[in-house]
Design a protein around this motif. Structure first.
Motif, PDB file in Angstrom:
ATOM      1  N   ARG A  85     -20.269  42.590  -1.717  1.00 37.54           N
ATOM      2  CA  ARG A  85     -21.312  43.363  -3.707  1.00 37.54           C
ATOM      3  C   ARG A  85     -19.737  42.905  -4.192  1.00 37.54           C
ATOM      4  NH1 ARG A  85     -22.182  49.708  -3.951  1.00 37.54           N
ATOM      5  NH2 ARG A  85     -20.198  50.080  -2.601  1.00 37.54           N
ATOM      6  N   ASN A  86     -18.505  42.682  -3.084  1.00 40.27           N
ATOM      7  CA  ASN A  86     -17.140  42.369  -4.390  1.00 40.27           C
ATOM      8  C   ASN A  86     -16.225  41.266  -3.664  1.00 40.27           C
ATOM      9  OD1 ASN A  86     -15.426  44.100  -3.889  1.00 40.27           O
ATOM     10  ND2 ASN A  86     -17.437  45.513  -4.424  1.00 40.27           N
ATOM     11  N   MET A  87     -15.277  40.261  -4.788  1.00 43.08           N
ATOM     12  CA  MET A  87     -14.400  40.160  -3.745  1.00 43.08           C
ATOM     13  C   MET A  87     -12.982  41.070  -4.745  1.00 43.08           C
ATOM     14  SD  MET A  87     -13.273  36.443  -3.131  1.00 43.08           S
ATOM     15  CE  MET A  87     -12.553  36.275  -5.190  1.00 43.08           C
ATOM     16  N   ARG A  88     -11.749  40.907  -3.976  1.00 39.22           N
ATOM     17  CA  ARG A  88     -10.724  41.939  -5.637  1.00 39.22           C
ATOM     18  C   ARG A  88     -10.515  40.412  -5.626  1.00 39.22           C
ATOM     19  NH1 ARG A  88      -7.465  46.702  -5.417  1.00 39.22           N
ATOM     20  NH2 ARG A  88      -9.263  47.563  -4.221  1.00 39.22           N
ATOM     21  N   THR A  89      -9.407  40.206  -7.275  1.00 34.94           N
ATOM     22  CA  THR A  89      -9.448  39.200  -7.719  1.00 34.94           C
ATOM     23  C   THR A  89      -8.038  40.059  -8.360  1.00 34.94           C
ATOM     24  OG1 THR A  89     -11.666  38.663  -7.287  1.00 34.94           O
ATOM     25  CG2 THR A  89     -10.024  37.198  -8.647  1.00 34.94           C
ATOM     26  N   MET A  90      -7.113  38.337  -7.755  1.00 29.78           N
ATOM     27  CA  MET A  90      -5.854  38.941  -8.447  1.00 29.78           C
ATOM     28  C   MET A  90      -6.187  37.725 -10.315  1.00 29.78           C
ATOM     29  SD  MET A  90      -2.475  36.284  -8.114  1.00 29.78           S
ATOM     30  CE  MET A  90      -2.505  35.626  -9.458  1.00 29.78           C
ATOM     31  N   HIS A  91      -6.273  38.063 -11.208  1.00 31.18           N
ATOM     32  CA  HIS A  91      -6.105  38.156 -12.118  1.00 31.18           C
ATOM     33  C   HIS A  91      -5.161  38.403 -13.747  1.00 31.18           C
ATOM     34  CE1 HIS A  91      -8.087  41.416 -14.254  1.00 31.18           C
ATOM     35  NE2 HIS A  91      -8.221  41.412 -13.563  1.00 31.18           N
ATOM     36  N   PRO A  92      -4.599  37.226 -14.520  1.00 30.51           N
ATOM     37  CA  PRO A  92      -3.798  37.918 -15.354  1.00 30.51           C
ATOM     38  C   PRO A  92      -3.688  38.518 -16.929  1.00 30.51           C
ATOM     39  CG  PRO A  92      -3.843  35.664 -15.031  1.00 30.51           C
ATOM     40  CD  PRO A  92      -4.802  35.610 -14.276  1.00 30.51           C
ATOM     41  N   GLU A  93      -5.048  38.485 -16.669  1.00 30.64           N
ATOM     42  CA  GLU A  93      -5.988  38.962 -18.370  1.00 30.64           C
ATOM     43  C   GLU A  93      -7.473  38.490 -18.196  1.00 30.64           C
ATOM     44  OE1 GLU A  93      -6.710  33.899 -20.678  1.00 30.64           O
ATOM     45  OE2 GLU A  93      -4.969  35.538 -20.801  1.00 30.64           O
ATOM     46  N   PRO A  94      -7.875  39.890 -19.418  1.00 33.05           N
ATOM     47  CA  PRO A  94      -9.628  40.130 -18.957  1.00 33.05           C
ATOM     48  C   PRO A  94     -10.146  38.468 -18.319  1.00 33.05           C
ATOM     49  CG  PRO A  94      -8.075  41.028 -20.012  1.00 33.05           C
ATOM     50  CD  PRO A  94      -7.105  40.385 -20.612  1.00 33.05           C
ATOM     51  N   THR A  95     -11.446  38.567 -17.693  1.00 32.49           N
ATOM     52  CA  THR A  95     -12.506  37.978 -18.005  1.00 32.49           C
ATOM     53  C   THR A  95     -13.741  38.341 -18.254  1.00 32.49           C
ATOM     54  OG1 THR A  95     -13.185  38.231 -15.976  1.00 32.49           O
ATOM     55  CG2 THR A  95     -10.904  37.301 -15.460  1.00 32.49           C
ATOM     56  N   SER A  96     -14.200  37.729 -17.664  1.00 32.13           N
ATOM     57  CA  SER A  96     -15.895  38.334 -18.751  1.00 32.13           C
ATOM     58  C   SER A  96     -16.057  39.955 -17.257  1.00 32.13           C
ATOM     59  CB  SER A  96     -17.187  36.776 -18.793  1.00 32.13           C
ATOM     60  OG  SER A  96     -17.031  36.507 -17.129  1.00 32.13           O
ATOM     61  N   VAL A  97     -15.915  39.183 -16.692  1.00 35.19           N
ATOM     62  CA  VAL A  97     -16.615  40.489 -15.160  1.00 35.19           C
ATOM     63  C   VAL A  97     -15.483  41.164 -14.724  1.00 35.19           C
ATOM     64  CG1 VAL A  97     -18.259  38.900 -14.751  1.00 35.19           C
ATOM     65  CG2 VAL A  97     -16.321  38.418 -13.583  1.00 35.19           C
ATOM     66  N   LEU A  98     -14.200  41.003 -15.305  1.00 31.35           N
ATOM     67  CA  LEU A  98     -13.036  42.109 -15.231  1.00 31.35           C
ATOM     68  C   LEU A  98     -12.563  42.195 -15.824  1.00 31.35           C
ATOM     69  CD1 LEU A  98     -12.141  40.016 -12.109  1.00 31.35           C
ATOM     70  CD2 LEU A  98     -12.392  42.436 -12.016  1.00 31.35           C
ATOM     71  N   THR A  99     -12.419  43.617 -16.535  1.00 26.01           N
ATOM     72  CA  THR A  99     -11.043  44.134 -17.179  1.00 26.01           C
ATOM     73  C   THR A  99      -9.374  44.166 -16.949  1.00 26.01           C
ATOM     74  OG1 THR A  99     -11.495  46.524 -16.203  1.00 26.01           O
ATOM     75  CG2 THR A  99     -13.069  45.973 -17.683  1.00 26.01           C
ATOM     76  N   GLU A 100      -8.971  44.787 -18.248  1.00 22.02           N
ATOM     77  CA  GLU A 100      -7.441  44.086 -17.768  1.00 22.02           C
ATOM     78  C   GLU A 100      -6.886  42.893 -17.288  1.00 22.02           C
ATOM     79  OE1 GLU A 100      -5.591  48.415 -17.125  1.00 22.02           O
ATOM     80  OE2 GLU A 100      -7.109  48.899 -18.208  1.00 22.02           O
ATOM     81  N   ALA A 101      -5.587  42.774 -16.874  1.00 22.58           N
ATOM     82  CA  ALA A 101      -5.019  42.573 -15.511  1.00 22.58           C
ATOM     83  C   ALA A 101      -5.012  43.204 -13.684  1.00 22.58           C
ATOM     84  CB  ALA A 101      -3.493  41.920 -16.659  1.00 22.58           C
ATOM     85  N   TYR A 102      -4.839  42.130 -13.564  1.00 22.64           N
ATOM     86  CA  TYR A 102      -4.162  42.991 -12.109  1.00 22.64           C
ATOM     87  C   TYR A 102      -3.562  41.965 -11.197  1.00 22.64           C
ATOM     88  CZ  TYR A 102      -5.373  44.478  -7.518  1.00 22.64           C
ATOM     89  OH  TYR A 102      -5.271  45.032  -6.213  1.00 22.64           O
ATOM     90  N   LEU A 103      -2.568  41.655 -11.599  1.00 23.95           N
ATOM     91  CA  LEU A 103      -1.082  40.471 -11.466  1.00 23.95           C
ATOM     92  C   LEU A 103      -1.098  40.862  -9.643  1.00 23.95           C
ATOM     93  CD1 LEU A 103       1.588  41.198 -13.924  1.00 23.95           C
ATOM     94  CD2 LEU A 103      -0.719  39.474 -13.796  1.00 23.95           C
ATOM     95  N   GLU A 104       0.059  39.017  -9.299  1.00 23.91           N
ATOM     96  CA  GLU A 104      -0.227  39.557  -7.276  1.00 23.91           C
ATOM     97  C   GLU A 104       0.910  40.605  -7.033  1.00 23.91           C
ATOM     98  OE1 GLU A 104       2.796  36.681  -4.844  1.00 23.91           O
ATOM     99  OE2 GLU A 104       2.432  35.862  -6.940  1.00 23.91           O
ATOM    100  N   ASP A 105       1.923  41.214  -7.916  1.00 32.53           N
ATOM    101  CA  ASP A 105       2.542  42.215  -7.043  1.00 32.53           C
ATOM    102  C   ASP A 105       1.988  43.967  -6.764  1.00 32.53           C
ATOM    103  OD1 ASP A 105       5.344  40.882  -7.055  1.00 32.53           O
ATOM    104  OD2 ASP A 105       5.597  41.260  -8.978  1.00 32.53           O
TER     105      ASP A 105
END
Length: 465
Positions: A52-72
């Motif tokens: 259903r999904n892929m866990r994805t690092m992102h530095p800021e919100p995107t169209s499909v992801l909220t907030e940020a999720y950083l490497e550490d």
């Protein structure tokens, strides 16, 4: 009929996400590519079609992801579930490259939807595929066909004929007939061995016969066994696997993600003797759901039973099978085939141990037990409101962790440490390098996407040289 006298630049073995990422990447690099899929066309895609999904690092919100999720933070989440059984270099590289993998998916025609919240708690970490894994697989296959990748279904690799680390040719069966394929480079993306119950039994003993296989019945580890028999270095524990607690009424094979049950954090789980055996509220569900298959597998007859009451009925996605309901705990126990007196006593003991707190289904809360073994550390509320609801649980195996060892360029390593001259790997067949045990929701797709692209890129380089 394919022309088996030709020599392709790149042969990709497998038909799931990792294989397709490799095939598309190699073709976009200018190589001729043959992809062979052991399943019929209607069942193509391996386990990827159930995702259903892929866990994805992102530095800021995107169209499909909220907030940020950083490497550490991503790394810390992985470290906790694996207990340190991971290659930090490969893991961090995978984490960083998920951002590029997401863009590659979108450019390849994969579409996304807003993430789910609630029980899954994934709105900040996981990008969800619009239409699920089947839509993702279809998008990749459509692109592969447009790019001119040759695709053979009902085609299984049975022997990669290696000579001093170099794959000379590959013996296959194509629609039941033996053939030989020749290619300059080979990418093995053929999954684990979870559909081979005899192999599972070697690690788990007779209990393996009671396991249900959530994914494709075509992942029998034929390529994996063939490579290990020829001196390819192995990685991972043959007794480790991605095993979740699924509805005990699911089919033996291919039930997919729809058979998973997410009620455990809000329930008590008992074995066939009516006894609790683990902390159901240890952590948020995406970080703990993959331990419950193993926990149930360790119980008598490899069964468990989740019990909730009316307060929790709407807090999770329901099973595809109807809930088992009753007006009393004892009546529910009888319907589940359990000793009613024992279950009533277990529920009463649990209820008495619950400490009042502020219940919150979306985060770690203050509702816990006191003086109870095993404890329930979050989401513990007395089971008192009818109807009382139960679900049977069985271990659902998704994939195994035993695989081939690769380096950061997805090149397969031999037992003596040398790299193979022309063999690469991606997906479940090499994931044990990064997932020694445990699981994070969406991380299998992250490994497959990242290493599929790396394998395709490096195989193309190798073929050109």
């Amino acid at each position: 009929m394919p022309d088996f006298s030709r020599v392709w630049d790149v042969l990709v073995i497998g038909g799931g996400n990792a294989a397709l990422c490799a095939a598309v990447t190699a073709r976009q690099a200018g190589c001729s590519v043959l992809l062979i899929e052991s399943a019929p066309k209607a069942f193509r895609g391996g386990n990827s079609r159930h995702t259903r999904n892929m866990r994805t690092m992102h530095p800021e919100p995107t169209s499909v992801l909220t907030e940020a999720y950083l490497e550490d933070e991503y790394w810390d989440d992985l470290l906790r579930v694996t207990g340190g059984q991971t290659d930090e270099h490969l893991a961090r590289m995978t984490i960083r490259l998920t951002t590029d993998a997401l863009r590659f998916m979108e450019a390849s025609g994969v579409r996304f939807q807003p993430s789910l919240s609630g029980t899954l708690s994934l709105s900040r970490t996981n990008a969800f595929f619009l239409g699920g894994g089947k839509a993702l697989v279809n998008a990749y296959f459509a692109l592969a066909e447009r790019l001119g990748i040759d695709i053979l279904y009902d085609t299984e690799a049975v022997d990669l004929k290696m000579d001093d680390g170099f794959v000379r040719e590959v013996a296959i069966t194509h629609r039941g007939f033996p053939e030989t394929v020749r290619a300059k480079t080979v990418v093995a993306s053929s999954g684990g061995f979870q559909a081979d119950l005899d192999w599972l039994e070697k690690g788990w003993g007779p209990a393996a016969r009671n396991f249900l296989i959530r994914g494709t019945p075509y992942a029998k580890g034929v390529v994996l066994r063939n490579l290990l028999d020829q001196g390819v270095a192995s990685v991972g524990d043959p007794t480790q696997c991605h095993a979740v607690a699924i509805d005990g009424r699911a089919p033996k094979f291919d039930g997919g993600i729809a058979t998973r049950l997410d009620c455990v954090p809000f329930s008590i789980v008992v074995n066939k003797d009516g006894e609790r055996f683990y902390d159901e509220g240890e952590d948020v569900w995406p970080k703990r759901y993959a331990i419950w298959g193993r926990l149930v597998a360790q119980q008598p007859d490899q069964v468990g039973y989740a019990i909730i009451d009316a307060k929790s009925e709407k807090l999770f996605m329901p099973s595809v099978f109807p809930a088992i309901k009753a007006d009393t705990v004892g009546e529910l126990a009888v319907k589940l085939g359990l000793d009613p007196a024992k279950v009533e006593a277990t529920v009463a003991e649990f209820n008495a141990a619950c400490v009042p707190g502020e219940f919150n289904s979306t985060r770690l809360d203050g509702c816990r037990t006191e003086g109870l073994t095993p404890p329930k550390t979050h989401w513990a509320r007395p089971i008192t409101e009818a109807p009382f609801i139960g679900y049977p649980l069985r271990p659902g195996i998704t994939f195994t962790y035993l695989g081939v060892k690769v380096d950061e360029n997805a090149r397969v390593r031999m037992d003596d440490g040398r790299p193979s001259a022309n063999l690469f790997a991606s997906g479940e067949i090499m994931a044990g390098s990064i997932l020694g045990k445990g699981y994070l929701a969406g991380f299998g797709m992250a490994i497959g996407s990242v290493f599929g692209r790396i394998a395709g890129r490096e195989a193309a380089k190798n073929a050109r040289n």
